[in-house]
Write a protein that holds these residues in place. Structure first.
Motif, PDB file in Angstrom:
ATOM      1  N   PRO A   1     -35.526  36.404 -21.065  1.00  0.00           N
ATOM      2  CA  PRO A   1     -34.620  35.275 -21.716  1.00  0.00           C
ATOM      3  C   PRO A   1     -34.154  34.147 -21.091  1.00  0.00           C
ATOM      4  N   GLY A   2     -34.473  32.823 -21.660  1.00  0.00           N
ATOM      5  CA  GLY A   2     -34.038  31.834 -20.981  1.00  0.00           C
ATOM      6  C   GLY A   2     -35.002  31.312 -20.059  1.00  0.00           C
ATOM      7  N   GLY A   3     -36.104  31.978 -19.966  1.00  0.00           N
ATOM      8  CA  GLY A   3     -37.252  31.410 -19.172  1.00  0.00           C
ATOM      9  C   GLY A   3     -38.107  30.473 -19.746  1.00  0.00           C
ATOM     10  N   SER A   4     -39.292  30.013 -19.447  1.00  0.00           N
ATOM     11  CA  SER A   4     -40.158  29.186 -19.859  1.00  0.00           C
ATOM     12  C   SER A   4     -41.624  29.728 -19.602  1.00  0.00           C
TER      13      SER A   4
ATOM     14  N   ARG B   1     -36.987  23.559 -28.391  1.00  0.00           N
ATOM     15  CA  ARG B   1     -37.283  24.177 -27.189  1.00  0.00           C
ATOM     16  C   ARG B   1     -38.830  24.457 -26.828  1.00  0.00           C
TER      17      ARG B   1
ATOM     18  N   ASN C   1     -39.645  26.819 -23.533  1.00  0.00           N
ATOM     19  CA  ASN C   1     -38.519  26.617 -23.019  1.00  0.00           C
ATOM     20  C   ASN C   1     -37.325  27.671 -23.629  1.00  0.00           C
ATOM     21  N   SER C   2     -36.393  27.778 -22.972  1.00  0.00           N
ATOM     22  CA  SER C   2     -35.222  28.567 -23.494  1.00  0.00           C
ATOM     23  C   SER C   2     -35.684  29.725 -24.315  1.00  0.00           C
ATOM     24  N   LEU C   3     -36.696  30.638 -24.030  1.00  0.00           N
ATOM     25  CA  LEU C   3     -37.066  31.530 -24.723  1.00  0.00           C
ATOM     26  C   LEU C   3     -36.247  32.579 -24.850  1.00  0.00           C
ATOM     27  N   LYS C   4     -36.279  33.333 -26.117  1.00  0.00           N
ATOM     28  CA  LYS C   4     -35.320  34.609 -26.595  1.00  0.00           C
ATOM     29  C   LYS C   4     -36.194  35.570 -26.938  1.00  0.00           C
TER      30      LYS C   4
ATOM     31  N   ASP D   1     -38.556  35.527 -29.780  1.00  0.00           N
ATOM     32  CA  ASP D   1     -39.890  34.660 -29.644  1.00  0.00           C
ATOM     33  C   ASP D   1     -41.191  35.523 -29.312  1.00  0.00           C
TER      34      ASP D   1
ATOM     35  N   SER E   1     -35.446  41.314 -20.716  1.00  0.00           N
ATOM     36  CA  SER E   1     -34.897  41.647 -19.253  1.00  0.00           C
ATOM     37  C   SER E   1     -35.211  42.832 -18.929  1.00  0.00           C
TER      38      SER E   1
END
Length: 127
Positions: free
Chosen positions: A13-16, A66, A83-86, A89, A127
């Motif tokens: 999470p938060g990655g691209s 994003r 970007n800013s993946l959740k 997604d 994660s």
């Protein structure tokens, strides 16, 4: 005639992640490009639509700011940056091409209008 997709994978999470799709057997000049995704147990969802003019790209509210879609017609390739993946997604992501160049008014729910599709690529946010 199809798209050949690449990219995807597992990201925190938060990655691209970057995805791309290259057309095979047709050129992109006269096509709007649709970007869709399908999560497990859910229907296909429109993520973005990129008209051939390159202006007025449509994005779903859930990804606006994003995700970015771009295209290189000379290379017949579409690029997608996430970007800013959740975790929400997480899905299989698809490229699609719609002849005529314009995005439909109901672009996010009109997947049946698109002529050519990629095979899809899995994106997992965990994660």
């Amino acid at each position: 005639l199809q798209f050949v997709e690449s990219g995807g994978g597992l990201v925190q999470p938060g990655g691209s992640l970057s995805l791309s799709c290259a057309s095979s057997g047709f050129t992109l000049d006269y096509y709007a490009i649709g970007w869709f995704r399908q999560a497990p147990g859910k229907g296909r969802e429109g993520v973005a639509c990129f008209p051939s003019s390159g202006s007025n790209t449509k994005y779903a509210n859930s990804v606006n700011g994003r995700f970015t879609i771009s295209r290189d017609n000379a290379q017949n390739t579409v690029y997608r940056q996430m970007n800013s993946l959740k975790p929400e997604d997480t899905a299989v992501y698809y490229c699609a091409a719609l002849f005529g160049g314009a995005c439909p008014t109901d672009w996010s729910t009109s997947s049946n209008l698109y002529y050519y599709w990629g095979q899809g690529t899995q994106v997992t946010v965990s994660s």
